[in-house]
Design a protein around this motif. Structure first.
Motif, PDB file in Angstrom:
ATOM      1  N   UNK A 179     -29.487  18.796 -16.794  1.00  0.00           N
ATOM      2  CA  UNK A 179     -30.213  20.059 -16.607  1.00  0.00           C
ATOM      3  C   UNK A 179     -30.048  20.595 -15.196  1.00  0.00           C
ATOM      4  N   UNK A 180     -30.007  19.698 -14.213  1.00  0.00           N
ATOM      5  CA  UNK A 180     -29.778  20.136 -12.835  1.00  0.00           C
ATOM      6  C   UNK A 180     -28.415  20.788 -12.705  1.00  0.00           C
ATOM      7  N   UNK A 181     -27.395  20.154 -13.277  1.00  0.00           N
ATOM      8  CA  UNK A 181     -26.044  20.706 -13.184  1.00  0.00           C
ATOM      9  C   UNK A 181     -25.937  22.043 -13.917  1.00  0.00           C
ATOM     10  N   UNK A 182     -26.659  22.187 -15.036  1.00  0.00           N
ATOM     11  CA  UNK A 182     -26.528  23.390 -15.850  1.00  0.00           C
ATOM     12  C   UNK A 182     -27.371  24.565 -15.352  1.00  0.00           C
ATOM     13  N   UNK A 183     -28.555  24.273 -14.846  1.00  0.00           N
ATOM     14  CA  UNK A 183     -29.517  25.362 -14.621  1.00  0.00           C
ATOM     15  C   UNK A 183     -29.970  25.539 -13.166  1.00  0.00           C
ATOM     16  N   UNK A 184     -29.974  24.486 -12.376  1.00  0.00           N
ATOM     17  CA  UNK A 184     -30.711  24.549 -11.109  1.00  0.00           C
ATOM     18  C   UNK A 184     -29.937  25.164  -9.958  1.00  0.00           C
ATOM     19  N   UNK A 185     -28.576  25.182 -10.026  1.00  0.00           N
ATOM     20  CA  UNK A 185     -27.768  25.645  -8.890  1.00  0.00           C
ATOM     21  C   UNK A 185     -28.166  24.876  -7.611  1.00  0.00           C
ATOM     22  N   UNK A 186     -28.253  23.577  -7.759  1.00  0.00           N
ATOM     23  CA  UNK A 186     -28.715  22.738  -6.651  1.00  0.00           C
ATOM     24  C   UNK A 186     -27.534  22.248  -5.824  1.00  0.00           C
ATOM     25  N   UNK A 187     -27.852  21.745  -4.639  1.00  0.00           N
ATOM     26  CA  UNK A 187     -26.863  21.144  -3.751  1.00  0.00           C
ATOM     27  C   UNK A 187     -27.083  19.645  -3.584  1.00  0.00           C
ATOM     28  N   UNK A 188     -28.355  19.253  -3.595  1.00  0.00           N
ATOM     29  CA  UNK A 188     -28.711  17.848  -3.344  1.00  0.00           C
ATOM     30  C   UNK A 188     -29.511  17.326  -4.530  1.00  0.00           C
ATOM     31  N   UNK A 189     -29.174  16.126  -4.972  1.00  0.00           N
ATOM     32  CA  UNK A 189     -29.860  15.467  -6.076  1.00  0.00           C
ATOM     33  C   UNK A 189     -30.327  14.095  -5.612  1.00  0.00           C
ATOM     34  N   UNK A 190     -31.597  13.836  -5.841  1.00  0.00           N
ATOM     35  CA  UNK A 190     -32.200  12.573  -5.397  1.00  0.00           C
ATOM     36  C   UNK A 190     -32.686  11.805  -6.631  1.00  0.00           C
ATOM     37  N   UNK A 191     -32.161  10.602  -6.830  1.00  0.00           N
ATOM     38  CA  UNK A 191     -32.531   9.763  -7.972  1.00  0.00           C
ATOM     39  C   UNK A 191     -33.117   8.465  -7.441  1.00  0.00           C
ATOM     40  N   UNK A 192     -34.319   8.172  -7.852  1.00  0.00           N
ATOM     41  CA  UNK A 192     -34.989   6.954  -7.394  1.00  0.00           C
ATOM     42  C   UNK A 192     -35.505   6.177  -8.596  1.00  0.00           C
ATOM     43  N   UNK A 193     -35.249   4.875  -8.567  1.00  0.00           N
ATOM     44  CA  UNK A 193     -35.735   3.964  -9.593  1.00  0.00           C
ATOM     45  C   UNK A 193     -36.673   2.973  -8.912  1.00  0.00           C
TER      46      UNK A 193
END
Length: 412
Positions: A333-347
């Motif tokens: 969804x981030x790739x398709x809709x957000x037009x983002x530059x930075x993605x933060x994934x935390x587990x």
């Protein structure tokens, strides 16, 4: 939509409020017409020896205006009565013409907008307008000498009267049609909106059922794996029971853990099981494959920060798969809709709880509200008794956070 369908469409009748408004409006117009009659008589407008007596003039005004109290309930009858009363009042020399003329125009408009039968309403309006022009022509032919002795003046007055009346009648006729068409289109839009809402609800229901079928298919492989391992361990335990008790105890412990995991999976997923045709088996996926998702996001041009907090523990395979799918959907969804530059994934491996946190710096729309992907994430979280949060992040961007509880014995 065909013209037959258009003519067959019936406009809903007036509401109680509209009927009440018509009653008060008709009474008010009748009172104003009577007052205007007295003013016209006082100003000697249209005064002549041929004018009717005051009581008769009042009756003609009332007969021309008071039927407006029923204008939306019986538009056909009201238009005919007002037209006849209007001609009768003019023939008898009533000195009030402004308000009664307005009542006539209102009746013609209402007949076009509210007539129950469009074909009949159209014919009645044309007949009334034709009768009015015929009466106007008769007035100038029969009574024209009373207006002015000069033929040129009479011709000028006749031309002006015909043009002005033609403009007013055309306006009332076309406005009535336009209002009726507007109401019909609004009715069609309401029906289409209702059909669309029903279709959307059905699509959402199908999406939920489809997601549950996919989860059930994935669970089949998980449970089959546990049962197969339990069978192997039971066979080993049977062979070693007399010769190697320690090995037998180890096998029994493995069987116990496998049974607990399988029962836990069945308890969580029982509500999602649905009969389905055989579907091609998906490749196994789990939380240990999250780096593959981050690599694909980097290849797409995002700056990805991936971190694991706490000590990773073994998770049930369905829970691990659900975690993988949720992160995958959030990143997609981030790739398709957000037009983002930075993605933060935390587990985060917390005490008895797994937390997944996916945040981007886009425009705050990475998980379109009510989308099918969001429905799938809710399903996966719900069947594991977890919780899902999604929405704009206070610092900008969009955030998806999911929490999954797990039993301590599973992680041991």
């Amino acid at each position: 939509m065909s013209s037959v369908t258009l003519d067959a469409w019936q406009r809903p009748g007036p509401t109680a409020g509209q009927r009440r408004t018509d009653r008060w409006t008709g009474l008010a117009v009748a009172v104003v017409g009577i007052l205007n009659l007295f003013l016209a008589r006082r100003a000697e407008i249209l005064e002549s020896e041929h004018a009717a007596a005051l009581p008769e003039q009042i009756c003609w005004v009332v007969a021309t205006t008071l039927p407006l109290v029923l204008r939306r309930r019986h538009p056909d009858m009201v238009a005919v009565v007002i037209a006849l009363a209007f001609i009768g009042g003019q023939f008898r020399g009533s000195q009030e013409q402004q308000v009664t003329t307005g009542a006539l125009f209102a009746a013609i408009y209402t007949l076009g907008a509210w007539g129950p039968n469009p074909v009949r309403s159209r014919a009645l309006r044309l007949a009334i307008i034709g009768a009015m022009f015929a009466w106007l022509a008769a007035v100038f032919v029969i009574f024209g000498h009373r207006l002015d002795d000069d033929p040129a003046v009479r011709a000028s007055l006749a031309f002006n009267s015909f043009v002005v009346n033609a403009a007013f009648f055309a306006f009332c006729y076309l406005m009535g049609d336009a209002v009726r068409q507007s109401v019909r289109r609004s009715h069609e839009l309401e029906e289409q909106a209702a059909e669309l809402r029903a279709a959307q609800a059905l699509a959402a229901e199908r999406a939920v059922l489809g997601e549950r079928v996919r989860i059930a298919r994935e669970l089949h492989d998980v449970v089959a794996h546990h049962v197969s391992v339990m069978g192997i361990q039971a066979s080993a335990c049977r062979r070693a029971l007399d010769k190697d008790p320690a090995r037998a105890r180890t096998a029994l412990a493995a069987i116990e853990d496998g049974a607990r995991n399988a029962v836990d999976e069945l308890r969580r997923m029982l509500g999602a099981l649905r009969t389905s045709s055989l579907i091609e088996k998906e490749s196994p996926a789990g939380i240990d494959r999250l780096p593959e998702i981050t690599d694909r996001a980097r290849d797409a041009g995002l700056t990805v920060r991936y971190a694991v907090y706490g000590d990773p523990v073994p998770l049930p395979e369905s829970l691990s798969l659900a975690a993988y799918r949720i992160v995958q959907e959030a990143v997609t969804n981030t790739l398709k809709h957000a037009h983002a530059q930075v993605l933060d994934i935390r587990v985060r491996y917390l005490s008895g709880e797994l937390e997944l946190d996916v945040t981007d710096d886009g425009r705050g729309g990475s998980a379109a509200s009510g989308g099918m992907g969001l429905v799938g994430m809710r399903e996966r979280v719900a069947v594991h008794d977890g919780a899902l949060e999604h929405g704009p992040h206070p610092d900008g961007g969009y955030r998806v956070r999911a929490r999954f509880p797990y039993q301590a014995s599973v992680a041991s």
